[in-house]
Design a protein around this motif. Structure first.
Motif, PDB file in Angstrom:
ATOM      1  N   ASP A  37    -109.956  54.185 -18.853  1.00 46.01           N
ATOM      2  CA  ASP A  37    -108.952  53.122 -18.933  1.00 46.01           C
ATOM      3  C   ASP A  37    -107.997  53.347 -20.096  1.00 46.01           C
ATOM      4  O   ASP A  37    -107.615  52.418 -20.795  1.00 46.01           O
ATOM      5  CB  ASP A  37    -109.625  51.744 -19.024  1.00 46.01           C
ATOM      6  CG  ASP A  37    -108.642  50.606 -18.767  1.00 46.01           C
ATOM      7  OD1 ASP A  37    -107.655  50.822 -18.032  1.00 46.01           O
ATOM      8  OD2 ASP A  37    -108.853  49.507 -19.320  1.00 46.01           O
ATOM      9  N   ARG A  42    -102.331  55.695 -25.593  1.00 46.53           N
ATOM     10  CA  ARG A  42    -103.439  54.894 -26.128  1.00 46.53           C
ATOM     11  C   ARG A  42    -104.449  55.786 -26.838  1.00 46.53           C
ATOM     12  O   ARG A  42    -104.995  55.425 -27.876  1.00 46.53           O
ATOM     13  CB  ARG A  42    -104.084  54.086 -25.003  1.00 46.53           C
ATOM     14  CG  ARG A  42    -103.174  52.978 -24.503  1.00 46.53           C
ATOM     15  CD  ARG A  42    -103.644  52.357 -23.211  1.00 46.53           C
ATOM     16  NE  ARG A  42    -104.970  51.789 -23.316  1.00 46.53           N
ATOM     17  CZ  ARG A  42    -105.305  50.579 -22.888  1.00 46.53           C
ATOM     18  NH1 ARG A  42    -104.415  49.798 -22.334  1.00 46.53           N
ATOM     19  NH2 ARG A  42    -106.542  50.156 -22.999  1.00 46.53           N
ATOM     20  N   LYS A  78    -101.898  46.526 -26.611  1.00 47.57           N
ATOM     21  CA  LYS A  78    -102.676  46.731 -25.385  1.00 47.57           C
ATOM     22  C   LYS A  78    -104.138  47.051 -25.706  1.00 47.57           C
ATOM     23  O   LYS A  78    -105.056  46.519 -25.074  1.00 47.57           O
ATOM     24  CB  LYS A  78    -102.070  47.857 -24.550  1.00 47.57           C
ATOM     25  CG  LYS A  78    -100.765  47.506 -23.893  1.00 47.57           C
ATOM     26  CD  LYS A  78    -100.228  48.699 -23.109  1.00 47.57           C
ATOM     27  CE  LYS A  78     -98.897  48.390 -22.467  1.00 47.57           C
ATOM     28  NZ  LYS A  78     -98.390  49.538 -21.701  1.00 47.57           N
ATOM     29  N   ASP A  82    -107.425  44.778 -24.792  1.00 49.85           N
ATOM     30  CA  ASP A  82    -108.491  45.332 -23.957  1.00 49.85           C
ATOM     31  C   ASP A  82    -109.794  45.561 -24.708  1.00 49.85           C
ATOM     32  O   ASP A  82    -110.739  46.131 -24.155  1.00 49.85           O
ATOM     33  CB  ASP A  82    -108.025  46.641 -23.311  1.00 49.85           C
ATOM     34  CG  ASP A  82    -106.960  46.414 -22.250  1.00 49.85           C
ATOM     35  OD1 ASP A  82    -106.781  45.258 -21.809  1.00 49.85           O
ATOM     36  OD2 ASP A  82    -106.287  47.393 -21.864  1.00 49.85           O
TER      37      ASP A  82
END
Length: 157
Positions: A37, A42, A78, A82
């Motif tokens: 994910d 990221r 983000k 998460d």
């Protein structure tokens, strides 16, 4: 019209190769970390924090990974949403929190590092270590010149 020197043309060719390689690295990185994910962006942010000895601010993350502050802020938001990162008060700057990996973030980074090591070993197979070190040194010298170049200074990084 001014002619490029042979060195300037060789440097231009390297810059174009770096642009192509960057695109391929991002594409490959996205595929590599998708099962976790994550995206390459990221992953970069997780890496900037994981490789630092202490929690980082968004500007420190951006600087470490050659990202814009806005890009780093977007990815940090983000990742925090998460559950990969947590924010902490920064005693040195009230409006610039410090970010650290959560347990989920640390687990993800360890998993990425394992996957990446296999990929890096495969890509490096058969390449000459001395030439790789020379390329790294040359790119570091070029990066230093760019860091101190007045055309680059003052940008949003």
């Amino acid at each position: 019209m001014q002619q490029r020197t042979a060195e300037a043309q060789a440097l231009t060719d390297i810059m174009l190769a770096v642009f192509r390689i960057n695109g391929r690295l991002l594409e490959g990185g996205d595929r590599l970390v998708a099962p976790l994910d994550l995206t390459s962006a990221r992953w970069q942010v997780l890496g900037a924090i994981a490789l630092a000895a202490t929690p980082r601010t968004v500007p420190q993350i951006a600087e470490a990974m050659g990202m814009t502050r806005q890009g780093a802020l977007k990815q940090v938001a983000k990742l925090e949403a998460d559950g990969f990162l947590s924010s902490r008060a920064n005693p040195r700057h009230k409006r610039s929190p410090l970010y650290a990996l959560t347990e989920k973030g640390a687990d993800a980074y360890r998993s990425v590092d394992t996957i990446y090591t296999t990929w890096a070993n495969t890509l490096a197979e058969g390449l000459d270590l001395r030439r790789l070190e020379q390329a790294r040194t040359l790119l570091a010298e070029f990066d230093n010149r760019l860091e101190n170049d007045p055309h680059v200074k003052g940008t949003s990084r």
